[in-house]
Design a protein around this motif. Structure first.
Motif, mmCIF file in Angstrom:
data_model
loop_
_atom_site.group_PDB
_atom_site.id
_atom_site.type_symbol
_atom_site.label_atom_id
_atom_site.label_comp_id
_atom_site.label_asym_id
_atom_site.label_seq_id
_atom_site.Cartn_x
_atom_site.Cartn_y
_atom_site.Cartn_z
ATOM 1 N N UNK A 1 -17.936 -5.365 3.086
ATOM 2 C CA UNK A 1 -16.953 -5.942 3.996
ATOM 3 C C UNK A 1 -16.847 -5.078 5.237
ATOM 4 N N UNK A 2 -15.776 -5.271 5.978
ATOM 5 C CA UNK A 2 -15.544 -4.511 7.199
ATOM 6 C C UNK A 2 -14.638 -3.331 6.867
ATOM 7 N N UNK A 3 -15.158 -2.114 7.013
ATOM 8 C CA UNK A 3 -14.395 -0.926 6.676
ATOM 9 C C UNK A 3 -13.776 -0.312 7.923
ATOM 10 N N UNK A 4 -12.519 0.066 7.806
ATOM 11 C CA UNK A 4 -11.791 0.638 8.932
ATOM 12 C C UNK A 4 -10.899 1.771 8.441
ATOM 13 N N UNK A 5 -10.626 2.706 9.326
ATOM 14 C CA UNK A 5 -9.620 3.739 9.089
ATOM 15 C C UNK A 5 -8.580 3.640 10.197
ATOM 16 N N UNK A 6 -7.307 3.657 9.816
ATOM 17 C CA UNK A 6 -6.224 3.602 10.800
ATOM 18 C C UNK A 6 -5.270 4.760 10.560
ATOM 19 N N UNK A 7 -4.665 5.213 11.640
ATOM 20 C CA UNK A 7 -3.725 6.341 11.608
ATOM 21 C C UNK A 7 -2.475 5.916 12.373
ATOM 22 N N UNK A 8 -1.357 5.837 11.670
ATOM 23 C CA UNK A 8 -0.117 5.410 12.311
ATOM 24 C C UNK A 8 1.036 5.715 11.361
ATOM 25 N N UNK A 9 2.220 5.246 11.739
ATOM 26 C CA UNK A 9 3.366 5.393 10.847
ATOM 27 C C UNK A 9 3.193 4.457 9.653
ATOM 28 N N UNK A 10 3.910 4.754 8.577
ATOM 29 C CA UNK A 10 3.841 3.902 7.385
ATOM 30 C C UNK A 10 4.254 2.476 7.713
ATOM 31 N N UNK A 11 5.324 2.326 8.501
ATOM 32 C CA UNK A 11 5.801 0.975 8.843
ATOM 33 C C UNK A 11 4.770 0.201 9.644
ATOM 34 N N UNK A 12 4.091 0.874 10.588
ATOM 35 C CA UNK A 12 3.081 0.193 11.410
ATOM 36 C C UNK A 12 1.901 -0.263 10.565
ATOM 37 N N UNK A 13 1.467 0.570 9.618
ATOM 38 C CA UNK A 13 0.352 0.178 8.759
ATOM 39 C C UNK A 13 0.774 -0.934 7.805
ATOM 40 N N UNK A 14 1.992 -0.895 7.324
ATOM 41 C CA UNK A 14 2.471 -1.976 6.450
ATOM 42 C C UNK A 14 2.455 -3.321 7.176
ATOM 43 N N UNK A 15 2.918 -3.350 8.429
ATOM 44 C CA UNK A 15 2.934 -4.627 9.149
ATOM 45 C C UNK A 15 1.512 -5.061 9.502
ATOM 46 N N UNK A 16 0.608 -4.094 9.705
ATOM 47 C CA UNK A 16 -0.794 -4.448 9.930
ATOM 48 C C UNK A 16 -1.357 -5.166 8.714
#
Length: 372
Positions: free
Chosen positions: A308-323
């Motif tokens: 699949x499409x693999x990604x790494x993201x760095x942000x606040x917990x709330x921002x990643x949850x909404x993503x």
């Protein structure tokens, strides 16, 4: 704003607007209801959103030339401005009811980018001075939830502006004025290569593209000085990278996607007058991009993994949850592979599982017969 006012603002008749509404999608963001145009429609750009009584225009589709020497003078009259085309995801920012919202290419409000942009740039002074502005740009970098690509000067995620348009009409600023305004508000922009007479532009663009190709960068966007005419051209590195990506997920990307990139390579080798030896090298590189990426995917599934499409993201917990809520809301299957804390941020590596490719590879490995 009523539908009657919307169609007047869009500059189309009521019947055309009524027809357009049949193709709009209804969405909500933090309780705010809106509609957007997910696909190209005559007279209205893909990504146009109707929200809180306001119109946010989509970004126009940029045509492409396959041959610089003839395509540039056929498209431009006098002067050609050349800027870099970046490999990331297209985003437009507009201030709606006092809030700066990020709109995706298709016109959805992106909750991740809306929350994340404050880390990168302060857009409030710009919108205070120009409330009608639509800030158009690219989100780039390796920690990117949609299109990840490495850039030497980007460690995580960055924004680069490439256009400035009126939110309601979609009209652009002239290039020089746009670059001066963004400089004034300290907004980083895409790389500017220069302004060239149309008769000299093909040679200059070819030189620029070769330099970008050596750095594994995507290409260029050529513009008229007033910003109204746009034309793009991509490097061989970008074409081959796209092919490798598409063939790593061969049952999720259509033949048209693959064919278009092969055509670009064929025309480029002719325009550059490549020798048989160099053309063979290019063919070898294309073959590797196609075959080896498919081979890796088949081996992964055979060994019990998923592709699949693999990604790494760095942000606040709330921002990643909404993503993740946003992605799952679009029917995507998310598999979290790593979830950790680092310097106060949540850093997550995840895979957007591509169902068709996983299922078909599994079926064929189990002996299912291919009907052709």
């Amino acid at each position: 704003m009523s539908d009657t006012e919307y169609h007047r603002t869009l500059g189309i008749g009521k019947a055309a607007f009524d027809s357009l509404t049949e193709h709009m999608e209804d969405r909500s963001y933090d309780g705010l209801e809106y509609r957007h145009v997910p696909d190209y429609r005559r007279g209205v750009e893909r990504g146009t959103a109707l929200i809180a009584g306001e119109v946010v225009r989509g970004f126009p589709k940029i045509p492409r030339t396959l041959v610089l020497e003839t395509g540039i003078p056929n498209w431009f009259d006098d002067v050609v401005v050349v800027e870099e085309k970046l490999n990331g995801y297209n985003v437009r920012f507009a201030r709606i009811d006092g809030d700066v919202l990020a709109f995706s290419r298709s016109g959805m409000v992106c909750p991740f980018t809306t929350r994340f942009i404050d880390r990168l740039v302060d857009l409030d002074p710009l919108f205070d001075a120009h409330p009608e502005a639509m800030v158009c740009g690219e989100m780039i970098g390796p920690e990117n939830p949609y299109t990840a690509h490495d850039y030497p000067d980007v460690d995580s995620l960055a924004f680069r502006a490439f256009d400035w348009r009126d939110r309601q009409s979609g009209d652009p600023l002239p290039v020089d004025e746009r670059r001066a305004r963004y400089d004034r508000f300290d907004i980083p922009q895409t790389q500017y290569f220069g302004s060239y007479d149309v008769d000299d532009a093909a040679g200059e663009v070819d030189r620029i593209v070769r330099d970008l190709e050596a750095e594994d960068r995507e290409g260029v966007v050529m513009k008229s000085p007033d910003g109204t005419e746009l034309l793009k051209y991509t490097t061989s590195a970008a074409n081959q990278g796209d092919l490798a990506y598409a063939f790593s997920l061969p049952f999720d990307y259509g033949q048209a996607f693959m064919f278009r990139r092969l055509i670009r390579e064929a025309f480029q080798t002719i325009e550059r007058g490549e020798s048989d030896e160099r053309a063979s090298e290019r063919a070898h590189e294309l073959g590797e991009a196609i075959l080896l990426s498919m081979r890796d995917s088949i081996q992964t599934v055979e060994e019990g993994g998923s592709v699949g499409e693999r990604h790494t993201v760095r942000a606040s917990t709330e921002t990643i949850d909404v993503l993740f809520d946003h992605l799952r809301g679009q029917g995507l299957q998310i598999e979290v592979e790593d979830d950790r804390r680092e310097d106060g941020d949540r850093v997550v590596t995840f895979c957007k599982r591509t169902q068709a490719t996983n299922d078909k590879i599994e079926n064929y490995l189990e002996g299912h017969i291919v009907k052709e």
